[in-house]
Design a protein around this motif. Structure first.
Motif, PDB file in Angstrom:
ATOM      1  N   ALA A  39       0.834  -1.107   0.067  1.00 28.50           N
ATOM      2  CA  ALA A  39       0.083   0.155   0.007  1.00 28.50           C
ATOM      3  C   ALA A  39       0.952   1.302  -0.050  1.00 28.50           C
ATOM      4  N   ARG A  40       1.784   1.208   0.651  1.00 27.46           N
ATOM      5  CA  ARG A  40       2.973   2.457   0.916  1.00 27.46           C
ATOM      6  C   ARG A  40       3.512   2.551  -0.438  1.00 27.46           C
ATOM      7  N   HIS A  41       3.878   1.496  -1.135  1.00 24.52           N
ATOM      8  CA  HIS A  41       4.572   1.592  -2.279  1.00 24.52           C
ATOM      9  C   HIS A  41       3.583   2.257  -3.536  1.00 24.52           C
ATOM     10  N   LEU A  42       2.583   1.891  -3.466  1.00 26.16           N
ATOM     11  CA  LEU A  42       1.442   2.146  -4.513  1.00 26.16           C
ATOM     12  C   LEU A  42       1.120   3.561  -4.259  1.00 26.16           C
ATOM     13  N   LEU A  43       0.962   4.118  -3.193  1.00 30.04           N
ATOM     14  CA  LEU A  43       0.639   5.491  -2.896  1.00 30.04           C
ATOM     15  C   LEU A  43       2.019   6.356  -3.340  1.00 30.04           C
ATOM     16  N   ASP A  44       3.009   5.868  -3.055  1.00 33.29           N
ATOM     17  CA  ASP A  44       4.457   6.676  -3.187  1.00 33.29           C
ATOM     18  C   ASP A  44       4.708   6.771  -4.666  1.00 33.29           C
ATOM     19  N   ARG A  45       4.272   5.539  -5.415  1.00 29.65           N
ATOM     20  CA  ARG A  45       4.758   5.361  -6.775  1.00 29.65           C
ATOM     21  C   ARG A  45       3.125   5.115  -7.677  1.00 29.65           C
ATOM     22  N   PRO A  46       2.375   6.063  -7.656  1.00 31.14           N
ATOM     23  CA  PRO A  46       0.968   5.913  -8.258  1.00 31.14           C
ATOM     24  C   PRO A  46       1.032   5.729  -9.973  1.00 31.14           C
ATOM     25  N   GLU A  47       2.306   5.769 -10.680  1.00 32.71           N
ATOM     26  CA  GLU A  47       2.207   5.455 -12.007  1.00 32.71           C
ATOM     27  C   GLU A  47       2.355   3.853 -12.002  1.00 32.71           C
ATOM     28  N   SER A  55      -8.106  -7.077   4.558  1.00 31.84           N
ATOM     29  CA  SER A  55      -9.044  -5.779   4.901  1.00 31.84           C
ATOM     30  C   SER A  55      -9.545  -4.900   3.795  1.00 31.84           C
ATOM     31  N   GLY A  56      -8.386  -5.311   2.606  1.00 35.96           N
ATOM     32  CA  GLY A  56      -8.728  -4.492   1.729  1.00 35.96           C
ATOM     33  C   GLY A  56      -7.698  -3.157   1.348  1.00 35.96           C
ATOM     34  N   LEU A  57      -6.613  -3.355   2.202  1.00 38.32           N
ATOM     35  CA  LEU A  57      -5.757  -2.302   2.342  1.00 38.32           C
ATOM     36  C   LEU A  57      -4.895  -2.051   1.057  1.00 38.32           C
ATOM     37  N   VAL A  58      -4.404  -3.018   0.369  1.00 37.66           N
ATOM     38  CA  VAL A  58      -3.846  -2.806  -1.021  1.00 37.66           C
ATOM     39  C   VAL A  58      -4.877  -2.431  -1.907  1.00 37.66           C
ATOM     40  N   ALA A  59      -6.081  -2.772  -2.074  1.00 34.66           N
ATOM     41  CA  ALA A  59      -6.768  -2.767  -3.031  1.00 34.66           C
ATOM     42  C   ALA A  59      -7.334  -0.996  -2.926  1.00 34.66           C
ATOM     43  N   ALA A 116      -5.445   1.185  -1.602  1.00 33.62           N
ATOM     44  CA  ALA A 116      -4.344   1.989  -2.056  1.00 33.62           C
ATOM     45  C   ALA A 116      -4.287   2.184  -3.478  1.00 33.62           C
ATOM     46  N   ALA A 117      -4.678   0.989  -4.291  1.00 34.38           N
ATOM     47  CA  ALA A 117      -4.580   1.025  -5.532  1.00 34.38           C
ATOM     48  C   ALA A 117      -5.503   1.973  -6.418  1.00 34.38           C
ATOM     49  N   ALA A 118      -6.675   1.761  -5.745  1.00 35.89           N
ATOM     50  CA  ALA A 118      -7.734   2.572  -6.156  1.00 35.89           C
ATOM     51  C   ALA A 118      -7.506   4.146  -5.894  1.00 35.89           C
ATOM     52  N   LYS A 119      -6.858   4.585  -4.702  1.00 32.67           N
ATOM     53  CA  LYS A 119      -6.392   5.959  -4.375  1.00 32.67           C
ATOM     54  C   LYS A 119      -5.349   6.523  -5.435  1.00 32.67           C
ATOM     55  N   ALA A 120      -4.548   5.610  -5.588  1.00 32.98           N
ATOM     56  CA  ALA A 120      -3.419   5.773  -6.621  1.00 32.98           C
ATOM     57  C   ALA A 120      -3.733   5.839  -8.088  1.00 32.98           C
ATOM     58  N   GLY A 121      -5.053   5.852  -8.459  1.00 30.28           N
ATOM     59  CA  GLY A 121      -5.587   6.092  -9.755  1.00 30.28           C
ATOM     60  C   GLY A 121      -5.881   4.658 -10.713  1.00 30.28           C
ATOM     61  N   ALA A 122      -5.988   3.571 -10.083  1.00 32.74           N
ATOM     62  CA  ALA A 122      -6.275   2.445 -10.818  1.00 32.74           C
ATOM     63  C   ALA A 122      -7.515   2.566 -11.707  1.00 32.74           C
ATOM     64  N   ALA A 123      -7.550   2.123 -12.871  1.00 30.90           N
ATOM     65  CA  ALA A 123      -8.928   1.960 -13.912  1.00 30.90           C
ATOM     66  C   ALA A 123      -9.724   1.448 -13.103  1.00 30.90           C
ATOM     67  N   ALA A 124      -9.566   0.135 -12.420  1.00 27.27           N
ATOM     68  CA  ALA A 124     -10.450  -0.744 -11.874  1.00 27.27           C
ATOM     69  C   ALA A 124      -9.770  -1.715 -10.921  1.00 27.27           C
ATOM     70  N   VAL A 125     -10.365  -1.682  -9.540  1.00 23.57           N
ATOM     71  CA  VAL A 125      -9.664  -2.734  -8.772  1.00 23.57           C
ATOM     72  C   VAL A 125     -10.529  -3.745  -8.427  1.00 23.57           C
ATOM     73  N   THR A 126     -10.226  -4.954  -8.132  1.00 26.39           N
ATOM     74  CA  THR A 126     -10.990  -6.315  -7.762  1.00 26.39           C
ATOM     75  C   THR A 126      -9.975  -6.615  -6.305  1.00 26.39           C
ATOM     76  N   ALA A 127     -10.705  -6.952  -5.596  1.00 25.48           N
ATOM     77  CA  ALA A 127     -10.118  -7.784  -4.282  1.00 25.48           C
ATOM     78  C   ALA A 127     -10.886  -9.182  -4.006  1.00 25.48           C
ATOM     79  N   VAL A 128      -9.772 -10.073  -3.944  1.00 24.44           N
ATOM     80  CA  VAL A 128     -10.353 -11.604  -3.754  1.00 24.44           C
ATOM     81  C   VAL A 128      -9.769 -12.125  -2.556  1.00 24.44           C
ATOM     82  N   ASP A 129     -10.853 -12.729  -1.743  1.00 28.22           N
ATOM     83  CA  ASP A 129     -10.263 -13.546  -0.546  1.00 28.22           C
ATOM     84  C   ASP A 129     -11.313 -14.467  -0.470  1.00 28.22           C
ATOM     85  N   VAL A 130     -10.606 -15.548   0.150  1.00 27.27           N
ATOM     86  CA  VAL A 130     -11.468 -16.984   0.250  1.00 27.27           C
ATOM     87  C   VAL A 130     -12.593 -16.680   1.560  1.00 27.27           C
TER      88      VAL A 130
END
Length: 234
Positions: free
Chosen positions: A67-75, A89-93, A95-109
């Protein structure tokens, strides 16, 4: 008179009532419902043999460093489709959405994790598609980037995950892994991209800070492994 069984609580309602909202340590940009000593997670998890440990209730180091990496490197994610495997918890997902991903999917069992992801996404004002499924032996997902936080704590799971990640890489999906170098992380097959000090709830650290890494799969690791293994060329 036979006593009726106590019904299982609704996951979303339980999380809202018992897991307070707080910023992730070292990542104040993101808020999560996080378990505390008085959360009573046993009422939601561990009631049946099929229940899973509530890993989703805490921000683990592997997810935090990603999450820290994606927020620091949104590109890294900007304009791309991102899938968070074992999202918890969806933490990384988030972060990806906040960093500008076009679409984010979170998968967990864990269905409880899916409930938490929905609530956490709403708190942070992002849109995430949350799916309860085990996809590591299924068809490859339609995504541009696969992010994997802290899935190398168990030897059997680690092997299955790596087979899946190699399949994804071979199909052109980029893979990023976040991990505090747990015992079953296959470091010889990875290339470290970044390191950050983040809080961790695994391996008895109880929320203390650890140095965690962001890794990519090494394109030459598989060939190197085969050359070093006589059985692979026999």
């Amino acid at each position: 008179m036979k006593r009726s069984a106590v019904p299982d609580p609704d996951p979303a309602s339980f999380i809202q009532a018992n897991l307070p909202i707080s910023p992730v340590p070292a990542i104040p940009d993101i808020l999560l419902h996080t378990a505390g000593p008085a959360s009573g997670l046993w009422r939601l998890a561990g009631r049946r043999e099929t229940d899973l440990p509530p890993y989703w209730a805490y921000p683990w180091a592997g997810g935090a460093v990603l999450a820290r990496h994606l927020l620091d490197r949104p590109e890294v994610v900007a304009g791309r489709r991102v899938l968070d495997l074992g999202a918890g918890s969806g933490l990384v997902a988030i972060a990806a959405a906040k960093a500008g991903a076009a679409a984010v999917t979170a998968v967990d069992v864990d269905a409880n994790a899916i409930a938490a992801i929905g609530l956490n996404a709403a708190i942070n004002g992002v849109d995430i598609t949350a799916i309860a499924a085990d996809i590591i032996e299924a068809s490859l997902p339609e995504t541009d980037l696969l992010v994997v936080g802290d899935l190398f704590y168990d030897p059997a799971l680690a092997l299955k995950v790596m087979v899946f990640l190699r399949r994804c890489q071979a199909s052109g999906i980029e893979v990023l892994i976040g991990d505090p170098e747990r015992a079953h992380l296959p470091q010889r097959e990875l290339r470290r991209i970044a390191t950050h000090a983040v809080a961790d709830f695994g391996a008895g650290t109880n929320g203390g800070a650890v140095q965690a890494g962001v890794f990519s799969l090494s394109a030459i690791a598989e060939d190197t492994t085969r050359r070093e293994d006589p059985a692979a060329t026999a």
